[in-house]
Design a protein around this motif. Structure first.
Motif, PDB file in Angstrom:
ATOM      1  N   GLN A  78     -20.281  26.748 -41.769  1.00  0.00           N
ATOM      2  CA  GLN A  78     -21.147  27.041 -40.634  1.00  0.00           C
ATOM      3  C   GLN A  78     -21.350  28.554 -40.536  1.00  0.00           C
ATOM      4  O   GLN A  78     -20.389  29.315 -40.659  1.00  0.00           O
ATOM      5  CB  GLN A  78     -20.501  26.552 -39.325  1.00  0.00           C
ATOM      6  N   ASP A 110     -27.928  36.579 -28.992  1.00  0.00           N
ATOM      7  CA  ASP A 110     -26.872  35.829 -28.316  1.00  0.00           C
ATOM      8  C   ASP A 110     -25.707  36.762 -27.974  1.00  0.00           C
ATOM      9  O   ASP A 110     -25.143  36.695 -26.879  1.00  0.00           O
ATOM     10  CB  ASP A 110     -26.403  34.669 -29.197  1.00  0.00           C
ATOM     11  N   HIS A 140     -21.669  34.076 -32.695  1.00  0.00           N
ATOM     12  CA  HIS A 140     -22.528  33.296 -31.797  1.00  0.00           C
ATOM     13  C   HIS A 140     -21.673  32.546 -30.785  1.00  0.00           C
ATOM     14  O   HIS A 140     -20.599  32.041 -31.112  1.00  0.00           O
ATOM     15  CB  HIS A 140     -23.390  32.316 -32.604  1.00  0.00           C
ATOM     16  N   SER A 141     -22.154  32.477 -29.558  1.00  0.00           N
ATOM     17  CA  SER A 141     -21.396  31.835 -28.477  1.00  0.00           C
ATOM     18  C   SER A 141     -21.084  30.364 -28.776  1.00  0.00           C
ATOM     19  O   SER A 141     -20.095  29.825 -28.273  1.00  0.00           O
ATOM     20  CB  SER A 141     -22.143  31.953 -27.141  1.00  0.00           C
ATOM     21  N   ASN A 142     -21.887  29.711 -29.606  1.00  0.00           N
ATOM     22  CA  ASN A 142     -21.594  28.328 -29.993  1.00  0.00           C
ATOM     23  C   ASN A 142     -20.297  28.227 -30.786  1.00  0.00           C
ATOM     24  O   ASN A 142     -19.755  27.131 -30.938  1.00  0.00           O
ATOM     25  CB  ASN A 142     -22.732  27.746 -30.851  1.00  0.00           C
ATOM     26  N   HIS A 143     -19.817  29.348 -31.293  1.00  0.00           N
ATOM     27  CA  HIS A 143     -18.618  29.351 -32.144  1.00  0.00           C
ATOM     28  C   HIS A 143     -17.503  30.222 -31.555  1.00  0.00           C
ATOM     29  O   HIS A 143     -16.540  30.547 -32.259  1.00  0.00           O
ATOM     30  CB  HIS A 143     -18.988  29.834 -33.548  1.00  0.00           C
ATOM     31  N   GLN A 172     -24.127  37.630 -24.344  1.00  0.00           N
ATOM     32  CA  GLN A 172     -22.695  37.541 -24.027  1.00  0.00           C
ATOM     33  C   GLN A 172     -22.211  38.827 -23.367  1.00  0.00           C
ATOM     34  O   GLN A 172     -21.434  38.785 -22.401  1.00  0.00           O
ATOM     35  CB  GLN A 172     -21.877  37.268 -25.291  1.00  0.00           C
TER      36      GLN A 172
END
Length: 175
Positions: free
Chosen positions: A61, A20, A99-102, A24
């Motif tokens: 997380q 990931d 991670h891009s989710n965070h 990015q």
């Protein structure tokens, strides 16, 4: 932010985070991590040697990954520059990704702060070293913001023709 030492059970999660991170970088036009680095063998070596960590947020997380590699790091044998401190008691930050989710929650800053705090308490470490691709402006900004000083460059260490900026931070005083 908490650093959790990774085990082989975390291997796939680390790979996912680093892939990931590579995506990015590609989206920002940065040619770092677009080849075979970091390799699966490198990640396995990090985990097996106890160098790989997961970044865990306050709400438990897993938000990122980082490797903290003890000296000597032979990637730096060809440094074009000069260290702030001539020591063999250093660690190197490698393979950092949130991670891009965070993204956008300050986790990278919190991760570096946690590493610096752990180093501050460790009498076996005198400095922290890190490098990043010449086009990775986001990482350069973070490294500068955290108080590292640019000490030189690497030429073609990770990939032919690639230039990396190298930084060092002398261990902050224990408070």
């Amino acid at each position: 932010m908490q650093l959790k030492q990774a085990t082989m059970a975390d291997f796939d999660q680390i790979i996912d985070i680093l892939k990931d991170g590579a995506n990015q970088l590609a989206e920002r036009g940065v040619d770092q991590w677009q080849g075979d680095y970091p390799s699966l063998d490198q990640i396995k070596e990090d985990v097996e040697n106890g160098w790989a960590y997961l970044a865990v947020s306050q709400d438990n997380q897993t938000v990122g990954a980082i490797s903290l590699v003890p000296a000597p790091d032979h990637s730096y044998d060809q440094l074009d520059g000069e260290w702030l401190l001539d020591t063999e008691k250093y660690i190197v930050i490698h393979r950092v990704a949130i991670h891009s989710n965070h993204a956008g929650h300050g986790y990278a800053t919190k991760l570096f702060t946690e590493v610096i705090n752990q180093v501050r308490e460790n009498p076996e470490i005198d400095s922290i070293r890190i490098d990043t691709h010449e086009d990775n402006k986001a990482m350069q900004h973070l490294i500068d913001k955290m108080g590292f000083k640019c000490v030189g460059t690497l030429h073609g260490v990770y990939r032919k023709g690639e230039i990396s900026y190298v930084y060092e931070m002398i261990k902050p005083d224990t408070k």
